[in-house]
Design a protein around this motif. Structure first.
Motif, short mmCIF file in Angstrom:
data_model
loop_
_atom_site.label_atom_id
_atom_site.label_comp_id
_atom_site.label_asym_id
_atom_site.label_seq_id
_atom_site.Cartn_x
_atom_site.Cartn_y
_atom_site.Cartn_z
N SER A 211 0.83 -1.21 0.00
CA SER A 211 0.00 0.00 0.00
C SER A 211 0.86 1.26 0.00
CB SER A 211 -0.95 0.00 1.20
OG SER A 211 -0.22 0.00 2.41
N GLU A 212 2.00 1.23 0.71
CA GLU A 212 2.88 2.39 0.76
C GLU A 212 3.59 2.60 -0.57
OE1 GLU A 212 3.84 4.88 3.04
OE2 GLU A 212 1.94 4.30 3.94
N LEU A 213 4.09 1.52 -1.16
CA LEU A 213 4.86 1.66 -2.39
C LEU A 213 3.99 1.81 -3.63
CD1 LEU A 213 7.86 -0.82 -1.95
CD2 LEU A 213 7.79 1.63 -1.54
N PHE A 214 2.90 1.08 -3.70
CA PHE A 214 2.11 1.03 -4.94
C PHE A 214 0.78 1.78 -4.86
CE2 PHE A 214 4.20 -3.34 -4.65
CZ PHE A 214 5.39 -2.86 -5.15
N LYS A 229 -1.99 7.75 -3.81
CA LYS A 229 -0.84 7.37 -4.62
C LYS A 229 0.22 6.70 -3.75
CE LYS A 229 -0.96 10.98 -8.19
NZ LYS A 229 -0.21 12.11 -8.80
N GLY A 230 0.90 5.71 -4.32
CA GLY A 230 2.02 5.08 -3.63
C GLY A 230 3.30 5.86 -3.88
N ARG A 231 4.38 5.44 -3.22
CA ARG A 231 5.64 6.17 -3.33
C ARG A 231 6.23 6.10 -4.74
NH1 ARG A 231 7.54 7.34 1.82
NH2 ARG A 231 5.77 7.25 3.24
N PHE A 232 6.00 4.97 -5.45
CA PHE A 232 6.49 4.88 -6.82
C PHE A 232 5.85 5.96 -7.68
CE2 PHE A 232 8.37 0.77 -5.92
CZ PHE A 232 9.36 0.65 -6.87
N GLU A 233 4.55 6.10 -7.56
CA GLU A 233 3.84 7.08 -8.38
C GLU A 233 4.18 8.51 -7.95
OE1 GLU A 233 -0.65 7.59 -10.27
OE2 GLU A 233 -0.27 6.11 -8.68
N SER A 234 4.38 8.72 -6.65
CA SER A 234 4.74 10.05 -6.15
C SER A 234 6.11 10.49 -6.65
CB SER A 234 4.74 10.06 -4.62
OG SER A 234 3.46 9.80 -4.11
N ALA A 235 6.99 9.49 -6.88
CA ALA A 235 8.35 9.79 -7.35
C ALA A 235 8.44 9.83 -8.87
CB ALA A 235 9.33 8.75 -6.80
N ASN A 236 7.34 9.69 -9.55
CA ASN A 236 7.34 9.61 -11.02
C ASN A 236 8.08 10.81 -11.63
OD1 ASN A 236 6.59 8.17 -13.37
ND2 ASN A 236 5.00 9.70 -13.79
N GLY A 237 9.02 10.52 -12.50
CA GLY A 237 9.84 11.55 -13.12
C GLY A 237 11.07 11.91 -12.31
N GLN A 253 10.65 -8.77 -1.85
CA GLN A 253 11.66 -8.68 -2.91
C GLN A 253 11.08 -9.09 -4.26
OE1 GLN A 253 15.23 -10.86 -1.72
NE2 GLN A 253 14.93 -10.15 0.39
N ALA A 254 10.27 -10.13 -4.26
CA ALA A 254 9.66 -10.61 -5.50
C ALA A 254 8.74 -9.54 -6.10
CB ALA A 254 8.88 -11.90 -5.24
N ARG A 255 7.93 -8.89 -5.24
CA ARG A 255 7.03 -7.84 -5.72
C ARG A 255 7.82 -6.66 -6.27
NH1 ARG A 255 3.72 -6.79 -7.50
NH2 ARG A 255 2.25 -5.45 -6.41
N LEU A 256 8.89 -6.30 -5.58
CA LEU A 256 9.72 -5.19 -6.02
C LEU A 256 10.40 -5.50 -7.35
CD1 LEU A 256 10.91 -2.40 -5.42
CD2 LEU A 256 12.69 -3.52 -4.05
N GLN A 261 11.23 -4.65 -13.19
CA GLN A 261 11.34 -5.23 -14.53
C GLN A 261 10.35 -4.62 -15.50
OE1 GLN A 261 10.79 -9.35 -13.47
NE2 GLN A 261 12.99 -9.80 -13.52
N ASN A 262 9.11 -4.40 -15.05
CA ASN A 262 8.05 -3.92 -15.93
C ASN A 262 7.91 -2.40 -15.94
OD1 ASN A 262 7.42 -6.64 -16.43
ND2 ASN A 262 5.96 -6.71 -14.74
N ARG A 263 8.45 -1.77 -14.90
CA ARG A 263 8.30 -0.32 -14.74
C ARG A 263 6.84 0.09 -14.71
NH1 ARG A 263 12.91 2.53 -12.97
NH2 ARG A 263 14.50 0.92 -13.13
N THR A 264 6.04 -0.74 -14.11
CA THR A 264 4.61 -0.44 -13.93
C THR A 264 4.20 -0.88 -12.54
OG1 THR A 264 3.90 -2.59 -14.80
CG2 THR A 264 4.06 -0.75 -16.37
N ILE A 265 3.16 -0.25 -12.00
CA ILE A 265 2.59 -0.66 -10.71
C ILE A 265 1.09 -0.88 -10.87
CG2 ILE A 265 4.32 0.55 -9.32
CD1 ILE A 265 2.08 2.71 -8.90
N THR A 266 0.53 -1.65 -9.97
CA THR A 266 -0.93 -1.83 -9.92
C THR A 266 -1.37 -1.51 -8.50
OG1 THR A 266 -0.81 -3.60 -11.58
CG2 THR A 266 -2.84 -3.40 -10.28
N PRO A 267 -2.04 -0.38 -8.28
CA PRO A 267 -2.50 -0.03 -6.94
C PRO A 267 -3.42 -1.10 -6.36
CG PRO A 267 -2.68 1.84 -8.43
CD PRO A 267 -2.38 0.65 -9.28
N LEU A 268 -3.41 -1.26 -5.05
CA LEU A 268 -4.31 -2.21 -4.40
C LEU A 268 -5.76 -1.83 -4.69
CD1 LEU A 268 -2.63 -2.61 -0.89
CD2 LEU A 268 -2.50 -4.18 -2.82
N GLY A 269 -6.56 -2.84 -4.99
CA GLY A 269 -7.98 -2.59 -5.27
C GLY A 269 -8.24 -2.11 -6.67
#
Length: 446
Positions: A211-214, A229-237, A253-256, A261-269
């Motif tokens: 939830s924090e990252l994605f 927004k998660g931290r990945f999306e907040s850091a976009n750019g 580690q597996a989720r990260l 690898q894909n440079r994409t995230i899927t928010p929870l829900g």
């Protein structure tokens, strides 16, 4: 910086030496100043900045022990810590040479000198000269302070990697300033005008990690009352800094790894895939050898986050940086607590130099802050310093664990504690060199 731009000061009580140095250097450097009396040195250095000082080791011609040179070397370093000093003497005493280098000299030459070697030595120093934290600034404040060879290697790596989008892994003991290195990389990158987002992933529970990252959508779980927004999306750019990366679980580690690898995230829900453009910087106090244990950390993730690694050196190996940082923190806390300005006696700095600093720069910062708060006058002495007993408390030895490495580790801790963190005395008592003791400290992660 080039040699032709350099300003040189030569101090020697022999007029012939001053004339010879002036003739040798005047066609190579921008300015050369000569001085016969070392007692004039403080006023000269205070009024003008020099890149290199060439200093005689013996004055008065009575007792040639080199102690005069060592005294004035320390005075120069107090007044102008960034100035390189070359010590010259007619007596080839190797012990004295080693002592002068330990005290902060940049080089040591013997009379009669070879002109080519003098020019080469000065040229090398001028070429490597940099101000502490050169180009590593944020909002007008220098973030990394130091001039030692060890920290200059860090500066050099930062300058090379910052303009790229390479993933960086920062390694180093607790308190060495890994977060400052991460911020310096961001602020010297092409993303400096974009967000810099720091996350202490080691402190996130499994439920909070995603939830924090994605991020998440409203209703994704009980307390999800709105989209976030998660931290990945907040850091976009911009730059995402994941601190304590070595402490996350294999599942995390597996989720990260999937996201990187894909440079994409899927928010929870949500089923929506969100592309992210981030520069990734990670940090850990673990060694690469520890991260390579696949039962604790995935090797494929190490390769992904470790395009380039930067090792931040422990404070105990950074020599004169201890003095630089001490003065920086003294100035900072003097202003913060409206006290001072403070002067320091030699005993104050010597006590700091002889401390092993297991807590590194962070420990030094707290030590200086404590000294400023508790100081009863404006001249700080060694008695104004107090070190944390917790940092140096040796572990109790398990009497059933008599493995050689355990006995050696506990013996080292006991001797260092006995000598109040003085590495030189501890090495002597253990019957090994300082370098050998440092290797063992590193080996046992002390």
């Amino acid at each position: 910086m080039q040699l032709k731009d350099a300003k040189i000061l030569v101090i020697d009580d022999d007029p012939d030496v001053l004339i010879a140095m002036r003739l040798l250097l005047k066609s190579h450097v921008a300015e050369i100043t000569v001085e016969k009396k070392p007692s004039n040195l403080p006023s000269i250095i205070t009024n003008k900045k020099f890149d290199v000082v060439i200093l005689d080791m013996n004055f008065n011609g009575l007792v040639n022990t080199g102690n005069e040179g060592i005294f004035w070397l320390n005075r120069i370093k107090e007044l102008s810590p960034h100035t390189d000093v070359i010590l010259i003497t007619a007596y080839g005493d190797i012990d004295l040479a080693i002592r002068s280098l330990k005290e902060g000299a940049s080089d040591f030459i013997i009379k009669p000198w070879q002109n080519e070697k003098v020019i080469a030595s000065i040229s090398e120093m001028v070429k490597k000269r940099r101000k502490p934290g050169k180009n590593l600034k944020s909002k007008g404040e220098t973030k990394i302070i130091g001039e030692s060879e060890e920290i200059n290697r860090v500066f050099s790596k930062i300058e090379k990697v910052a303009p790229t989008d390479a993933n960086i892994l920062i390694l180093g003991e607790n308190g060495t300033g890994k977060d400052l290195v991460a911020r310096a990389i961001h602020e010297n990158s092409n993303r400096k005008n974009k967000p810099f987002v720091k996350v202490d992933v080691g402190a996130l529970t499994s439920s909070l990690f995603e939830s924090e990252l994605f991020g998440y959508k409203k209703g994704a779980f009980t307390d999800a009352r709105e989209d976030r927004k998660g931290r990945f999306e907040s850091a976009n750019g911009g730059t995402l800094f994941l601190d304590e990366i070595g402490n996350i679980s294999l599942r995390q580690q597996a989720r990260l790894l999937t996201v990187l690898q894909n440079r994409t995230i899927t928010p929870l829900g949500s089923n929506e895939v969100v592309p992210v453009d981030i520069r990734l910087i990670c940090a850990t106090n673990l060694k690469i050898s520890e991260l390579s244990d696949e039962s604790k950390f995935r090797k494929d993730l190490i390769y992904r986050i470790n395009t380039v690694d930067i090792v931040v050196p422990p404070l105990r190996t950074r020599g004169t940086d201890i003095t630089l940082l001490t003065r920086f923190f003294l100035d900072f806390y003097s202003k913060k607590y409206a006290k001072g300005p403070f002067k320091t006696e030699k005993s104050f700095l010597e006590k700091l130099k002889n401390h092993s600093f297991p807590g590194n720069v962070r420990e030094l910062q707290y030590i200086v802050e404590r000294a400023v708060i508790m100081a009863e006058n404006s001249v700080l002495q060694d008695k104004d310093l107090s070190f944390s007993a917790i940092e140096l408390a040796p572990e109790k030895q398990d009497l059933d664990d008599m493995r050689l490495e355990t006995v050696e580790k506990n013996t080292i801790l006991k001797v260092i504690d006995k000598n109040k963190g003085n590495i030189s005395k501890s090495a002597k008592e253990l019957g090994i060199t300082r370098a050998a003791l440092y290797r063992r400290l590193d080996k046992y992660d002390l």
